[in-house]
Structures are given as structure tokens and as C-alpha cells.
Design a protein around this motif. Structure first.
Motif, mmCIF file in Angstrom:
data_model
loop_
_atom_site.group_PDB
_atom_site.id
_atom_site.type_symbol
_atom_site.label_atom_id
_atom_site.label_comp_id
_atom_site.label_asym_id
_atom_site.label_seq_id
_atom_site.Cartn_x
_atom_site.Cartn_y
_atom_site.Cartn_z
ATOM 1 N N SER A 1 0.875 -1.061 -0.057
ATOM 2 C CA SER A 1 -0.131 -0.033 -0.072
ATOM 3 C C SER A 1 0.958 1.196 -0.127
ATOM 4 C CB SER A 1 -0.975 0.069 1.228
ATOM 5 O OG SER A 1 -2.021 -0.863 1.109
ATOM 6 N N ARG A 2 0.604 2.212 -1.072
ATOM 7 C CA ARG A 2 1.656 3.286 -1.234
ATOM 8 C C ARG A 2 0.651 4.564 -1.363
ATOM 9 N NH1 ARG A 2 5.953 0.845 -3.289
ATOM 10 N NH2 ARG A 2 6.661 -0.668 -1.653
ATOM 11 N N ILE A 3 0.892 5.630 -0.738
ATOM 12 C CA ILE A 3 0.250 6.768 -0.985
ATOM 13 C C ILE A 3 0.956 7.816 -2.015
ATOM 14 C CG2 ILE A 3 -0.487 9.113 0.239
ATOM 15 C CD1 ILE A 3 -0.663 7.754 2.704
ATOM 16 N N HIS A 4 0.259 8.054 -3.353
ATOM 17 C CA HIS A 4 0.584 8.515 -4.282
ATOM 18 C C HIS A 4 -0.505 9.509 -5.019
ATOM 19 C CE1 HIS A 4 4.462 6.447 -4.240
ATOM 20 N NE2 HIS A 4 4.024 5.196 -4.599
ATOM 21 N N GLY B 1 -5.513 14.194 -7.618
ATOM 22 C CA GLY B 1 -5.877 13.610 -6.460
ATOM 23 C C GLY B 1 -4.772 12.766 -5.926
ATOM 24 N N CYS B 2 -5.019 12.691 -4.436
ATOM 25 C CA CYS B 2 -3.850 11.536 -3.924
ATOM 26 C C CYS B 2 -4.577 10.428 -3.001
ATOM 27 C CB CYS B 2 -3.127 12.566 -3.046
ATOM 28 S SG CYS B 2 -1.831 11.758 -2.284
ATOM 29 N N SER B 3 -4.250 9.224 -3.312
ATOM 30 C CA SER B 3 -4.838 8.155 -2.857
ATOM 31 C C SER B 3 -4.044 7.118 -2.071
ATOM 32 C CB SER B 3 -5.903 7.202 -3.851
ATOM 33 O OG SER B 3 -6.862 8.087 -4.065
ATOM 34 N N GLU B 4 -4.382 6.437 -1.264
ATOM 35 C CA GLU B 4 -3.499 5.193 -0.624
ATOM 36 C C GLU B 4 -3.858 4.171 -1.779
ATOM 37 O OE1 GLU B 4 -2.561 2.849 3.204
ATOM 38 O OE2 GLU B 4 -4.429 2.529 2.591
ATOM 39 N N TRP B 5 -3.056 3.655 -2.438
ATOM 40 C CA TRP B 5 -3.239 2.728 -3.612
ATOM 41 C C TRP B 5 -2.783 1.260 -3.048
ATOM 42 C CZ3 TRP B 5 -6.464 4.250 -7.043
ATOM 43 C CH2 TRP B 5 -6.485 5.578 -7.333
ATOM 44 N N MET C 1 10.240 -0.784 -11.119
ATOM 45 C CA MET C 1 10.391 -0.197 -9.738
ATOM 46 C C MET C 1 9.441 -0.558 -8.934
ATOM 47 S SD MET C 1 11.517 3.963 -10.674
ATOM 48 C CE MET C 1 13.239 4.139 -11.660
ATOM 49 N N ASP C 2 9.759 -0.818 -7.759
ATOM 50 C CA ASP C 2 8.994 -1.281 -6.717
ATOM 51 C C ASP C 2 7.601 -0.358 -6.516
ATOM 52 O OD1 ASP C 2 10.549 -3.509 -6.300
ATOM 53 O OD2 ASP C 2 11.539 -2.581 -4.441
ATOM 54 N N ASP C 3 7.572 0.703 -6.932
ATOM 55 C CA ASP C 3 6.519 1.735 -6.613
ATOM 56 C C ASP C 3 5.336 1.507 -7.777
ATOM 57 O OD1 ASP C 3 7.674 3.014 -8.384
ATOM 58 O OD2 ASP C 3 7.917 4.928 -7.355
ATOM 59 N N THR C 4 5.882 0.940 -8.835
ATOM 60 C CA THR C 4 4.651 0.783 -9.925
ATOM 61 C C THR C 4 3.792 -0.203 -9.725
ATOM 62 O OG1 THR C 4 6.262 1.954 -11.621
ATOM 63 C CG2 THR C 4 4.439 0.717 -12.291
#
Length: 426
Positions: free
Chosen positions: A156-159, A184-188, A230-233
Motif C-alpha cells: 500500500s502506497r500513498i501517491h 488527487g492523492c490516494s492510498e493505492w 521499480m517497486d512503486d509501480t
């Protein structure tokens, strides 16, 4: 007309059919406007239609999935003024703006997250039947069900996600949301795309990835394999603790932090690994500059900030103490600092950043200010961890150089008039 001797059962059946048809006609006649308004999903964002009629059923339904207070009226602003939004004649394909001025933290509530779909209404996808295919230049093409994806290690990442078209425009009457509402910004929550690609085995020579959408226009986007690894994608199935909203990609979407929103495909059905980028329809017609390839633009979005109070379309009731608040974000990492000017950029003060500044996430800032009742021009500028500074309109061209800018990140000035009215000063 019924013939003599027609059985009573047939007469009753036809009467019931006529009654149902009449009822249906009444619903279509009397409820059409309401249905269209619901389909647009705008002013009533976050509201829910309660089907129950008895107090017991109503209470049970509210306990199952809550409803906001009747005093809260915050909603997205629907846009229908672009040709591509009218492509299918479906108001569910319209765009809508995040009401940034009403957002109280860095997380945008899912029902208020902006919508940009190029006219595509959300497809009605049965999650039990949906499949994600990993194919192209891979050793082992794979097909995943949603259930199988959820069994894999998740993060779970906030982006933030920001549309390419989120560019402030001149015009005194333009409001905060009109100039900055396509972010917008969400926790994905989902599975790192790198995990799926490693499982499939990327072949030597592969350098690009194509995301493929199940939307009505079958959109696709090319982005570098390096970013995909990359780990965040993410291949995301969760948004703010629940399934991704239909307008934002249910049941699966790509989240590619820091990149333009156009790459972060909704209703994801396929990931294709290739040697060269595909110049798809939207990339060819709208998203290139000079070179006829996706390389004609920057990938990462630059440092950006905006004051959300006081801001365009708002009014200060009286002179005295206020807290200037706003959001900053950057596609290159984390926000390092935000500076605020109350005199049109002649002098700057460092604002306080609330909480940790997360990478590729919206960051909230604030600065105390006492308004003496005279005219003032408020503006902010973001400085990212690379040291890049948000440009003024005069610096904007030099900041991005010859390639197309991935968003509009010029400094946004708001002019506070002597009567407290706040207007766009671009």
C-alpha cells in the motif's frame, strides 16, 4: 382487442403486462433527469441511494456502508466541454474535478477523486470473470484472475495522480478547482508490476511496456521497462482501503508514481512487453511534440504547489488572523520545502510542512497570516528534494526546455481584494 371467449387467465396476464408497461413509461418519463444526474456522478459525489423503506432496513443498510452527514454537500464539478467527453454520448464518460478547497488532508476521498476518461464510461466488469494478461517479450505469458492477484504479496502506497491537462489558466473568475482540480492523492493497494514481470521472465532486448485498457476506446500507453521494474509501480485493486472506484479503474488500474496521469491506465486488461514503444492513437494525436513518438515529452512531473485557502472563488469575511494552507507535490520524489509570498513574490517565507513529506504524494503546508484589509497577492512555490524550484510563468518555458511539459506547474497567484474577494491573478 380481446376476442369473445378469451380465457380469464390470459386477460389477467395482459392486464398485468399493460400495468407494468405503464409503470415503466412513468419511470422513464419522470425519472430520466434524475438517472442522467446520477450517471454523471458529479454534484452528488459520495452520496448513496438508499433502497430501504422501513426504519429497520434503513438502519441496517447504513450500518453496512455508512453515509456522510446531510449537512456535507461537497461534490465534484462535472465537465462536459471537451469533444472527447461526448464521444459516446454517455454522461458517465464526462470528466470531473477534485474539490481541492474542501480537502482537509493529503488523502482525496475516493468518491471525490478527479475523473479523466476521454469519454469512456466505466465498463461494468465482473471481477470474477476479469483477467489480466502478461504477454509480449516474456518467457512465460501469464493470465491472472483478480483472486490470484490478491493472493500475491501486496503493498500500500500513498501517491498522487495528476492529469496532463491540470494547467492553471488566466482569467480573474477562474476558481481553485477550475485551475487545479485534475489531481488527487490516494492510498493505492496492489501488486508491484515488477513481481509479475519477473514471474513472466522478461526476454533480452525488451525495453518498453504497453499498458492495455478494457475501456470502450481500448486505450493503451507506452512507458519504459525501467519504470515498470521499480517497486512503486503497481497493479492496483485498492483505493483508500476499499476496491478502486469504477470511474478510477475498477477492478484493476496501473499506478505509476510521478508520471503523467495518462500512463496510469484504468480498467487494466493487459501488460505487453516490447522492444520499441507503440505510438497509440492518443499518444500520436495528443501527447507528442515534434517527434512522432512518446519520447517527445518528459516523463516525471515537476515541483508544484497551490494555496487552497484563501484561493480563487473564495471570500475572506473580515480582516484579521488567517492560516494560509495548500498542497505541494512533485513527480521526482519528495517535497523538500514550500515557500509562501503575500506580496506578489517580492518576499518569501518558508511554510510549515504538516507530517512527513512522502515521495510522489501530496504534502500539506501552512503559514499564519494576518490580513490588514488591504489588497494582497498570495502565492506559493515548491522546492523538491533535487533542488528544483517551481517556476514562475516567465520561467516556465526555460524550466522544461524544448520538450512538452508533463503538466502545468507555474506558480499560481491569488489576489485578495480590499473587500475580501479572492480572484485568479494569472
Amino acid at each position: 382487442m380481446l376476442r369473445s371467449g378469451t380465457p380469464n387467465s390470459v386477460m389477467r396476464e395482459r392486464a398485468m403486462h399493460e400495468k407494468k408497461s405503464a409503470t415503466r413509461r412513468q419511470v422513464l418519463k419522470g425519472g430520466g433527469a434524475a438517472l442522467v444526474g446520477l450517471a454523471a456522478g458529479a454534484g452528488s459525489a459520495g452520496a448513496q441511494t438508499l433502497r430501504s423503506t422501513t426504519p429497520e432496513d434503513l438502519a441496517r443498510e447504513l450500518m453496512a456502508y455508512g453515509r456522510r452527514s446531510r449537512f456535507v454537500k461537497t461534490g465534484r464539478i462535472t465537465l462536459d466541454n471537451k469533444v472527447n467527453m461526448q464521444m459516446h454520448g454517455d454522461p458517465n464518460g464526462f470528466d470531473a474535478l477534485t474539490p481541492l478547497g474542501e480537502q482537509v488532508g493529503i488523502i482525496t476521498p475516493a468518491p471525490l477523486h478527479f475523473i479523466s476518461s476521454h469519454g469512456d464510461p466505466p465498463p461494468d466488469i465482473d471481477p470474477a470473470k476479469h483477467r489480466l494478461m502478461i504477454h509480449g517479450m516474456v518467457e512465460r505469458p501469464l493470465v491472472f484472475t483478480l483472486e490470484e492477484l490478491k493472493r500475491l504479496p501486496s503493498v500500500s502506497r500513498i501517491h498522487f495522480i495528476e492529469c496532463l491537462a491540470n494547467r492553471p489558466q488566466p482569467g480573474e473568475e477562474r476558481t481553485l478547482d477550475q485551475n487545479h482540480g485534475l489531481v488527487g492523492c490516494s492510498e493505492w493497494t496492489g501488486v508491484p508490476l515488477s513481481l509479475l514481470l519477473k514471474e513472466a521472465g522478461v526476454k533480452p532486448g525488451a525495453r518498453w511496456v504497453i499498458g492495455e485498457s478494457l475501456g470502450r476506446t481500448q486505450q493503451a500507453r507506452s512507458f519504459p521497462l525501467g519504470k515498470a521494474m521499480m517497486d512503486d509501480t503497481l497493479v492496483a485493486y485498492g483505493q483508500n482501503g476499499e476496491p478502486v472506484q469504477p470511474h478510477n479503474g475498477y477492478p484493476l488500474r496501473l499506478v505509476i508514481p510521478g508520471f503523467e496521469g495518462k500512463f496510469q491506465l484504468k480498467w487494466l486488461r493487459g501488460i505487453k512487453v516490447t522492444e520499441e514503444p507503440y505510438v497509440t492513437y492518443w499518444e500520436h494525436s495528443s501527447f507528442t511534440r515534434r517527434e512522432r513518438s512518446p519520447l517527445g515529452a518528459y516523463w516525471e512531473q515537476g515541483p508544484k504547489s497551490v494555496i487552497t485557502y484563501p484561493a480563487g472563488g473564495q471570500r475572506l469575511p473580515d480582516h484579521g488572523y488567517y492560516t494560509i494552507v495548500g498542497f505541494a507535490w512533485t513527480g521526482t520524489g519528495a517535497v523538500r520545502a514550500v515557500e509562501v509570498s503575500t506580496d506578489g513574490g517580492r518576499n518569501w517565507q518558508e511554510a510549515e510542512i504538516e507530517g512527513p513529506a512522502l515521495p510522489m504524494a501530496m504534502t500539506r503546508f501552512k503559514l499564519p497570516w494576518t490580513w490588514d484589509g488591504s489588497e494582497a497577492v498570495l502565492q506559493s512555490r515548491c522546492i523538491d528534494e533535487r533542488g528544483d524550484v517551481q517556476p514562475t510563468p516567465e520561467e516556465y518555458g526555460a524550466f522544461w526546455g524544448e520538450y512538452a511539459a508533463p503538466h502545468g506547474n507555474v506558480i499560481q497567484p491569488w489576489r485578495v481584494t480590499s473587500v475580501g474577494r479572492v480572484v485568479n491573478a494569472l
